[in-house]
Design a protein around this motif. Structure first.
Motif, short mmCIF file in Angstrom:
data_model
loop_
_atom_site.label_atom_id
_atom_site.label_comp_id
_atom_site.label_asym_id
_atom_site.label_seq_id
_atom_site.Cartn_x
_atom_site.Cartn_y
_atom_site.Cartn_z
N TYR A 100 7.56 7.61 0.43
CA TYR A 100 7.56 6.21 0.87
C TYR A 100 8.10 6.08 2.29
CZ TYR A 100 8.56 1.19 0.94
OH TYR A 100 8.60 -0.14 1.28
N THR B 91 1.76 7.51 -6.36
CA THR B 91 0.76 8.51 -6.71
C THR B 91 1.33 9.92 -6.55
OG1 THR B 91 -1.05 7.04 -6.00
CG2 THR B 91 -1.53 9.39 -6.12
N ALA B 92 2.16 10.11 -5.52
CA ALA B 92 2.78 11.41 -5.30
C ALA B 92 3.85 11.72 -6.34
CB ALA B 92 3.39 11.46 -3.90
N LEU C 146 5.50 7.32 4.75
CA LEU C 146 4.37 6.39 4.87
C LEU C 146 4.76 5.14 5.67
CD1 LEU C 146 3.09 6.71 1.21
CD2 LEU C 146 1.79 7.33 3.24
N ALA D 279 0.83 -1.21 0.00
CA ALA D 279 0.00 0.00 0.00
C ALA D 279 0.86 1.25 0.00
CB ALA D 279 -0.91 -0.01 1.23
N GLU D 280 2.00 1.21 0.72
CA GLU D 280 2.87 2.39 0.77
C GLU D 280 3.51 2.69 -0.59
OE1 GLU D 280 2.25 0.73 4.69
OE2 GLU D 280 3.25 -0.19 2.97
N GLN E 67 2.20 2.01 -3.51
CA GLN E 67 1.12 2.54 -4.36
C GLN E 67 0.85 4.01 -4.05
OE1 GLN E 67 -2.73 0.56 -3.90
NE2 GLN E 67 -2.86 0.39 -6.12
N GLN E 68 0.81 4.35 -2.76
CA GLN E 68 0.53 5.74 -2.38
C GLN E 68 1.70 6.66 -2.72
OE1 GLN E 68 -0.96 5.99 1.74
NE2 GLN E 68 -1.57 3.86 1.55
#
Length: 264
Positions: A132, A110-111, A135, A103-104, A106-107
């Motif tokens: 990363y 996005t940034a 997160l 999940a980290e 992926q997030q």
């Protein structure tokens, strides 16, 4: 509440283990301090915390500190390092590829994606790694367990290969892998894709010579990974035996000193 949170008896046992670890490192620790440290660590699984304490006994020079324990507890959560995470994120940018990521990752991607689309790969990498690390630090501070997800690409055969590999490496469960493969069967896939799916489902479709070669490469990677895990387990077992021997020898020496004093 985290499902791995310790009960009162486990917290008390952990406090005793912290005291014993500090003593083994030449430090006297107040039981109240050890109890407070144990309560701070109660959100993590007991075996992981005990493994971290053992690592501290072998690796830490000087006094035992909470930061030493936490560093080793958190690094065992299976999250990729920032460089590995970036390579996974880049692979996920290829719409053909199917990638299994956290999940980290992926997030953070996005940034970084807007910068990457501008062609600034260096800037995107810096943005990704900064996001990363933040997160991951936040997730570890909250004792959030690692969660892997599948980003599906357009190539059906590569989808199946990636899912099968993720199941073998235990990144996703057998049931989740089967569900992904079931969803893929809604659309027609190649004979090679069906052959790869057969590794999980048990169906028998003969792969092409080229795919057989690729599968052999995957199996070799998995075999090497398992061999590496076995070596790590053997090293830990050896460390356990050494630790037990040292503790017993220390106990014998202490008994001998007491007996000598009594004889005097």
């Amino acid at each position: 509440m985290n499902t791995s949170e310790m009960n009162d008896q486990q917290v008390a046992g952990l406090a005793a283990a912290i005291c014993a670890t500090a003593e083994a490192m030449g430090q006297e620790m107040n039981p109240g301090t050890a109890a407070m440290m144990a309560e701070d660590l109660c959100a993590y699984p007991v075996p992981i915390v005990k493994t971290a304490l053992k690592a501290c006994r072998f690796e830490v020079k000087g006094k035992l500190a909470m930061a030493d324990i936490l560093q080793r507890v958190q690094s065992s959560d299976g999250r990729p390092g920032k460089d590995e995470a970036w390579s996974i994120a880049l692979l996920a940018g290829d719409e053909i590829e199917t990638v299994v990521m956290t999940a980290e990752i992926q997030q953070a991607m996005t940034a970084a994606s807007p910068i990457l689309r501008l062609g600034d790969k260096v800037g995107a990498r810096m943005a990704f790694m900064g996001a990363y690390e933040r997160l991951v630090s936040a997730a570890r501070a909250e004792a959030v367990p690692i969660a892997w997800c599948v980003s599906l690409g357009f190539d059906p055969a590569r989808r199946v290969a990636a899912i099968e590999s993720a199941v073998r490496m235990q990144l996703i469960t057998y049931e989740a892998g089967n569900q992904y493969l079931s969803d893929l069967r809604i659309a027609p896939i190649t004979a090679d894709g069906q052959a790869i799916a057969g590794l999980i489902t048990g169906s028998t479709v003969a792969p092409s010579p080229r795919l057989r070669e690729k599968l052999a490469e995957v199996r070799q990677i998995v075999t090497l990974a398992k061999a590496r895990q076995e070596r790590e387990r053997a090293k830990k077992a050896q460390a356990d035996r050494v630790d037990t021997y040292l503790r017993k020898r220390k106990a014998r020496e202490a008994i001998a000193v007491v007996r000598q004093k009594e004889a005097i």
